[in-house]
Design an enzyme around this catalytic site. Structure first.
Site, PDB file in Angstrom:
ATOM      1  N   LEU A   1      41.216 -60.217 128.772  1.00  0.00           N
ATOM      2  CA  LEU A   1      42.272 -59.280 129.152  1.00  0.00           C
ATOM      3  C   LEU A   1      43.247 -59.959 130.095  1.00  0.00           C
ATOM      4  O   LEU A   1      42.849 -60.795 130.916  1.00  0.00           O
ATOM      5  CB  LEU A   1      41.663 -58.064 129.858  1.00  0.00           C
ATOM      6  CG  LEU A   1      40.629 -57.271 129.066  1.00  0.00           C
ATOM      7  CD1 LEU A   1      40.345 -55.956 129.768  1.00  0.00           C
ATOM      8  CD2 LEU A   1      41.092 -57.018 127.645  1.00  0.00           C
TER       9      LEU A   1
ATOM     10  N   ASN B   1      31.953 -62.879 131.516  1.00  0.00           N
ATOM     11  CA  ASN B   1      31.884 -63.396 132.887  1.00  0.00           C
ATOM     12  C   ASN B   1      32.495 -62.432 133.915  1.00  0.00           C
ATOM     13  O   ASN B   1      32.858 -62.839 135.013  1.00  0.00           O
ATOM     14  CB  ASN B   1      32.622 -64.740 132.957  1.00  0.00           C
ATOM     15  CG  ASN B   1      34.092 -64.614 132.578  1.00  0.00           C
ATOM     16  OD1 ASN B   1      34.423 -63.843 131.689  1.00  0.00           O
ATOM     17  ND2 ASN B   1      34.969 -65.340 133.238  1.00  0.00           N
ATOM     18  N   GLU B   2      32.629 -61.144 133.533  1.00  0.00           N
ATOM     19  CA  GLU B   2      33.331 -60.175 134.388  1.00  0.00           C
ATOM     20  C   GLU B   2      32.848 -60.163 135.827  1.00  0.00           C
ATOM     21  O   GLU B   2      33.654 -60.079 136.756  1.00  0.00           O
ATOM     22  CB  GLU B   2      33.220 -58.760 133.798  1.00  0.00           C
ATOM     23  CG  GLU B   2      34.192 -58.455 132.676  1.00  0.00           C
ATOM     24  CD  GLU B   2      33.770 -59.009 131.313  1.00  0.00           C
ATOM     25  OE1 GLU B   2      32.757 -59.728 131.232  1.00  0.00           O
ATOM     26  OE2 GLU B   2      34.458 -58.720 130.324  1.00  0.00           O
TER      27      GLU B   2
ATOM     28  N   GLY C   1      37.096 -60.659 127.769  1.00  0.00           N
ATOM     29  CA  GLY C   1      37.644 -59.922 126.628  1.00  0.00           C
ATOM     30  C   GLY C   1      37.727 -60.772 125.361  1.00  0.00           C
ATOM     31  O   GLY C   1      37.682 -60.235 124.248  1.00  0.00           O
TER      32      GLY C   1
HETATM   33  N1  CO8 Z   1      45.075 -63.240 132.395  1.00  0.00           N
HETATM   34  C1  CO8 Z   1      46.259 -63.661 132.886  1.00  0.00           C
HETATM   35  N2  CO8 Z   1      46.551 -64.958 133.118  1.00  0.00           N
HETATM   36  C2  CO8 Z   1      45.609 -65.859 132.821  1.00  0.00           C
HETATM   37  C3  CO8 Z   1      44.350 -65.492 132.305  1.00  0.00           C
HETATM   38  C4  CO8 Z   1      44.094 -64.103 132.089  1.00  0.00           C
HETATM   39  N3  CO8 Z   1      42.933 -63.662 131.597  1.00  0.00           N
HETATM   40  N4  CO8 Z   1      43.622 -66.610 132.127  1.00  0.00           N
HETATM   41  C5  CO8 Z   1      44.412 -67.634 132.512  1.00  0.00           C
HETATM   42  N5  CO8 Z   1      45.592 -67.201 132.929  1.00  0.00           N
HETATM   43  C6  CO8 Z   1      46.754 -67.998 133.388  1.00  0.00           C
HETATM   44  C7  CO8 Z   1      46.409 -68.887 134.573  1.00  0.00           C
HETATM   45  O1  CO8 Z   1      46.532 -68.187 135.801  1.00  0.00           O
HETATM   46  C8  CO8 Z   1      47.441 -69.979 134.415  1.00  0.00           C
HETATM   47  O2  CO8 Z   1      48.680 -69.463 134.893  1.00  0.00           O
HETATM   48  P1  CO8 Z   1      49.807 -70.453 135.526  1.00  0.00           P
HETATM   49  O3  CO8 Z   1      50.168 -71.410 134.426  1.00  0.00           O
HETATM   50  O4  CO8 Z   1      50.901 -69.514 135.918  1.00  0.00           O
HETATM   51  O5  CO8 Z   1      49.155 -71.130 136.699  1.00  0.00           O
HETATM   52  C9  CO8 Z   1      47.569 -70.129 132.894  1.00  0.00           C
HETATM   53  O6  CO8 Z   1      47.087 -68.912 132.343  1.00  0.00           O
HETATM   54  C10 CO8 Z   1      46.764 -71.283 132.318  1.00  0.00           C
HETATM   55  O7  CO8 Z   1      45.421 -71.176 132.772  1.00  0.00           O
HETATM   56  P2  CO8 Z   1      44.504 -72.467 132.971  1.00  0.00           P
HETATM   57  O8  CO8 Z   1      45.273 -73.575 133.631  1.00  0.00           O
HETATM   58  O9  CO8 Z   1      43.258 -72.010 133.647  1.00  0.00           O
HETATM   59  O10 CO8 Z   1      44.239 -72.860 131.442  1.00  0.00           O
HETATM   60  P3  CO8 Z   1      43.051 -73.750 130.878  1.00  0.00           P
HETATM   61  O11 CO8 Z   1      43.443 -74.090 129.478  1.00  0.00           O
HETATM   62  O12 CO8 Z   1      42.685 -74.862 131.809  1.00  0.00           O
HETATM   63  O13 CO8 Z   1      41.774 -72.775 130.833  1.00  0.00           O
HETATM   64  C11 CO8 Z   1      40.746 -70.644 130.397  1.00  0.00           C
HETATM   65  C12 CO8 Z   1      41.786 -71.675 129.946  1.00  0.00           C
HETATM   66  C13 CO8 Z   1      39.346 -71.235 130.219  1.00  0.00           C
HETATM   67  C14 CO8 Z   1      40.906 -69.420 129.507  1.00  0.00           C
HETATM   68  C15 CO8 Z   1      40.961 -70.308 131.890  1.00  0.00           C
HETATM   69  O14 CO8 Z   1      42.333 -70.006 132.082  1.00  0.00           O
HETATM   70  C16 CO8 Z   1      40.161 -69.141 132.383  1.00  0.00           C
HETATM   71  O15 CO8 Z   1      38.974 -69.265 132.621  1.00  0.00           O
HETATM   72  N6  CO8 Z   1      40.812 -67.973 132.548  1.00  0.00           N
HETATM   73  C17 CO8 Z   1      40.221 -66.778 133.089  1.00  0.00           C
HETATM   74  C18 CO8 Z   1      39.522 -66.043 132.015  1.00  0.00           C
HETATM   75  C19 CO8 Z   1      38.863 -64.812 132.538  1.00  0.00           C
HETATM   76  O16 CO8 Z   1      38.022 -64.841 133.406  1.00  0.00           O
HETATM   77  N7  CO8 Z   1      39.287 -63.665 131.989  1.00  0.00           N
HETATM   78  C20 CO8 Z   1      38.761 -62.411 132.371  1.00  0.00           C
HETATM   79  C21 CO8 Z   1      39.761 -61.320 132.156  1.00  0.00           C
HETATM   80  S1  CO8 Z   1      38.987 -59.721 132.394  1.00  0.00           S
HETATM   81  C22 CO8 Z   1      38.456 -59.236 130.867  1.00  0.00           C
HETATM   82  O17 CO8 Z   1      38.783 -59.838 129.868  1.00  0.00           O
HETATM   83  C23 CO8 Z   1      37.576 -58.032 130.689  1.00  0.00           C
HETATM   84  C24 CO8 Z   1      37.632 -57.038 131.780  1.00  0.00           C
HETATM   85  C25 CO8 Z   1      36.923 -55.763 131.424  1.00  0.00           C
HETATM   86  C26 CO8 Z   1      36.547 -54.825 132.599  1.00  0.00           C
HETATM   87  C27 CO8 Z   1      37.629 -54.381 133.466  1.00  0.00           C
HETATM   88  C28 CO8 Z   1      37.159 -53.433 134.573  1.00  0.00           C
HETATM   89  C29 CO8 Z   1      38.112 -53.395 135.796  1.00  0.00           C
END
Ligand code: CO8
Length: 276
Positions: free
Chosen positions: A84, A151-152, A129
């Site tokens: 998400l 990993n929430e 997500g």
């Molecule tokens: N949402 C918004 N922005 C994001 C997200 C995300 N989920 N993930 C990454 N970004 C952004 C980063 O902040 C970064 O932004 P910027 O360029 O402005 O600095 C950009 O995307 C690139 O990110 P990375 O440099 O980290 O990219 P990599 O290719 O190195 O890594 C990954 C990719 C592995 C996907 C890494 O970005 C990561 O681990 N992201 C976080 C993923 C995560 O933990 N998502 C959880 C979202 S919550 C969800 O899906 C379910 C919630 C349901 C319950 C809710 C109840 C409240």
């Protein structure tokens, strides 16, 4: 600019491309009737409201075109979906937050009970997500050397029951409990060992090839038998969500907008930025 989705039957041409001009999602239907739905929203295919609405449109278009099955994948190099969009949940505007969650519920209901087989070709990282999307499919093929999991808890948030229960249905209660509590992100190899994914492959091309073969395998099963079996297996989760949509939405909104959760999301966003 118009947002147009072509809705011809794939049978009228060798292959058909369905896309909307503003969309980050496209669908290619090959001559055998397999629809490849590709997410292409750099940098991480984060699922914001528009992305969820587009995904729904593309999934429904595959049904309207009487496709044999759907392959869900990513056009990005190393990410299937980062889950998400955290920016939808951080300092949100309440009306949009509600629409966002409600659209996610729609996608969950649509995909978990989808009338034709859906295969996830997971060609990159797939946290939270992203993992959930793949859990709603019928079969998961993942490229080696990436990570996947719910990993929430690591973000200080809680996966809703309709994320947790498909995880339990996939890997069993004990493994799911431990993985959810710890917010474990599994390597492809470990995900294969615990059954979170069904196949590990070296690259995306192999994932798509194998997914097409799997759809052909499904397609010899009489449609009604497939649909009824799938629905019966998944009915408890689907009915629970259908009967609790409003309560689930309210719970999400009040949880998400609480100061503790906002603080956790802020901290997590900072951590992502500091990675660079
Ligand atoms: N949402 C918004 N922005 C994001 C997200 C995300 N989920 N993930 C990454 N970004 C952004 C980063 O902040 C970064 O932004 P910027 O360029 O402005 O600095 C950009 O995307 C690139 O990110 P990375 O440099 O980290 O990219 P990599 O290719 O190195 O890594 C990954 C990719 C592995 C996907 C890494 O970005 C990561 O681990 N992201 C976080 C993923 C995560 O933990 N998502 C959880 C979202 S919550 C969800 O899906 C379910 C919630 C349901 C319950 C809710 C109840 C409240």
């Amino acid at each position: 600019m118009s947002r147009k989705i072509l809705l011809n039957s794939y049978k009228s041409s060798a292959a058909l491309r369905l896309c909307s001009t503003l969309s980050h999602i496209s669908t290619n239907i090959d001559s055998t009737g397999c629809a490849v739905i590709s997410m292409n929203k750099a940098p991480v295919n984060s699922l914001n409201l528009e992305m969820l609405l587009d995904l729904k449109k593309n999934l429904n278009a595959a049904l309207e075109n009487k496709c044999k099955g759907v392959i869900l994948t990513s056009d990005l190099k190393s990410v299937f979906s980062g889950g998400l969009d955290i920016l939808e949940m951080y300092k949100p505007q309440e009306e949009r937050l509600k629409e966002f969650w409600s659209s996610l519920q729609d996608i969950g209901l649509l995909l978990y009970g989808f009338k034709i087989p859906v295969i996830a070709a997971i060609n990159g990282h797939s946290p939270a997500g992203g993992c959930y999307l793949s859990l709603t499919t019928d079969y998961r093929i993942m490229v080696q050397k990436y990570s996947i999991g719910l990993n929430e808890t690591k973000l200080g948030i809680v996966a809703p029951f309709w994320f947790r229960e498909p995880m339990i249905n996939t890997i069993g209660y004990r493994q799911a409990e431990l993985a959810l509590e710890l917010g474990t992100l599994f390597t492809t190899e470990d995900a294969l060992k615990i059954g979170l994914v069904d196949e590990m492959v070296p690259d995306k091309a192999t994932a798509i090839d194998n997914a097409k073969k799997k759809i052909l395998e499904f397609s010899v099963i009489p449609k009604q038998a497939f649909q009824m079996t799938k629905l019966e297996m998944r009915r408890p989760v689907i009915e629970k969500l259908l009967n609790n949509r409003e309560a689930d939405l309210n719970q999400f909104v009040s949880f998400c907008t609480s100061p503790e959760v906002q603080k956790s999301l802020e901290f997590y966003l900072e951590t992502l930025k500091k990675k660079k």
